[in-house]
Design an enzyme around this catalytic site. Sequence first.
Site, PDB file in Angstrom:
ATOM      1  N   SER A  20      62.252  18.673  88.734  1.00 54.30           N
ATOM      2  CA  SER A  20      62.011  18.747  90.181  1.00 54.30           C
ATOM      3  C   SER A  20      60.525  18.787  90.526  1.00 54.30           C
ATOM      4  O   SER A  20      59.734  19.445  89.842  1.00 54.30           O
ATOM      5  CB  SER A  20      62.685  20.000  90.747  1.00 54.30           C
ATOM      6  OG  SER A  20      62.354  20.172  92.107  1.00 54.30           O
ATOM      7  N   SER A  67      70.089  22.315  94.926  1.00 56.25           N
ATOM      8  CA  SER A  67      70.380  20.915  94.664  1.00 56.25           C
ATOM      9  C   SER A  67      71.699  20.846  93.917  1.00 56.25           C
ATOM     10  O   SER A  67      72.380  21.863  93.744  1.00 56.25           O
ATOM     11  CB  SER A  67      69.230  20.277  93.878  1.00 56.25           C
ATOM     12  OG  SER A  67      69.351  18.875  93.903  1.00 56.25           O
ATOM     13  N   LYS A  71      75.303  22.772  96.211  1.00 52.83           N
ATOM     14  CA  LYS A  71      75.130  22.754  97.669  1.00 52.83           C
ATOM     15  C   LYS A  71      76.377  23.215  98.426  1.00 52.83           C
ATOM     16  O   LYS A  71      76.265  23.722  99.545  1.00 52.83           O
ATOM     17  CB  LYS A  71      74.721  21.350  98.137  1.00 52.83           C
ATOM     18  CG  LYS A  71      73.296  20.966  97.761  1.00 52.83           C
ATOM     19  CD  LYS A  71      72.918  19.632  98.361  1.00 52.83           C
ATOM     20  CE  LYS A  71      71.449  19.330  98.156  1.00 52.83           C
ATOM     21  NZ  LYS A  71      71.027  18.113  98.876  1.00 52.83           N
ATOM     22  N   GLY A 129      76.969   4.249 102.176  1.00 46.28           N
ATOM     23  CA  GLY A 129      77.312   5.442 101.415  1.00 46.28           C
ATOM     24  C   GLY A 129      77.630   6.616 102.320  1.00 46.28           C
ATOM     25  O   GLY A 129      77.214   6.658 103.484  1.00 46.28           O
ATOM     26  N   GLY A 250      62.235   7.147 100.015  1.00 44.69           N
ATOM     27  CA  GLY A 250      62.751   8.499 100.185  1.00 44.69           C
ATOM     28  C   GLY A 250      61.772   9.622  99.918  1.00 44.69           C
ATOM     29  O   GLY A 250      62.146  10.803 100.022  1.00 44.69           O
TER      30      GLY A 250
END
EC number: 1.1.1.25
Length: 284
Positions: A20, A67, A71, A129, A250
């Site tokens: 991360s 994450s 979640k 999606g 993103g």
Amino acid sequence: MRINGHTRMAAVVAKPIKHSISPLIHNMAFEKTGVNGVYLAWEVEAKDLQASIENIRRYDMFGVNLSMPYKQEVIPYLDELDVSARLIGAVNTVVNKNGILVGYNTDGKGFFKSLPSFAIRGKKMTILGAGGAATAIIAQAALYNAEEIFVFTRQASYEKIVSKMAAISHQTKSRIQVLTLEDADSLQDKINQSDLLVNGTSLGMDGVSMPLPEQLELPSQILVADVIYQPFETPFLKWARNQNVTAVNGLGMLLYQGAEAFELWTGKPMPSQEIWQCLEELYK
């Protein structure tokens, strides 16, 4: 960064999570704002999730980010849910409000904040999606009063997604239409009507896959966005830019969802522009 007896913790909780970049973002934000905090990555087994959440109170932490795969699993261990988290059915940020643990979902807000000079209110969006990130974007678009949202999903998931989108539509009074990705004619038709086209799938992370047929054409005014930030330019974004439309990756969503969380924890805005420059240098 100075760590002392008054330093408060925040963390990201997931498995796996060592990769991360959230610790980089938040520790830079703590340093630049002068907030006495430190942000860590906690790789937590499912059996230890409840204890990890209880530690937020125990150690008077700011809170945590979550994450995959936690979640949704975190929700029973929280005291309250914000409207966005309740609507999406998933939490990516927990805030410790004087011992009350409140769950938020900042993904959708972060996504829309990352779009240059664009407001979804009164506009139409096509999204590919309907997984976690896509659902957060859909729900936030509905909360921001998008005129209409076209959700494209695989035929195999169609019935389940129709049910999920009906719940969001009912709660927000928004117009959400679910269609199948296999129907290229409908996809072209809805893209032609849209102001925003979003890839909310993981297709493109391999640097090769496309989430839609390459022969589709984009209207000149449309804004295109991808939730993927590695690679920096996905095949989807390259395809869009080859048609001379603005396309956004993103990385901004990642930064701005973190900025929303940081402000919820500290009451201070994250210095996003400075951090953005560092991230661009890392990932370009």
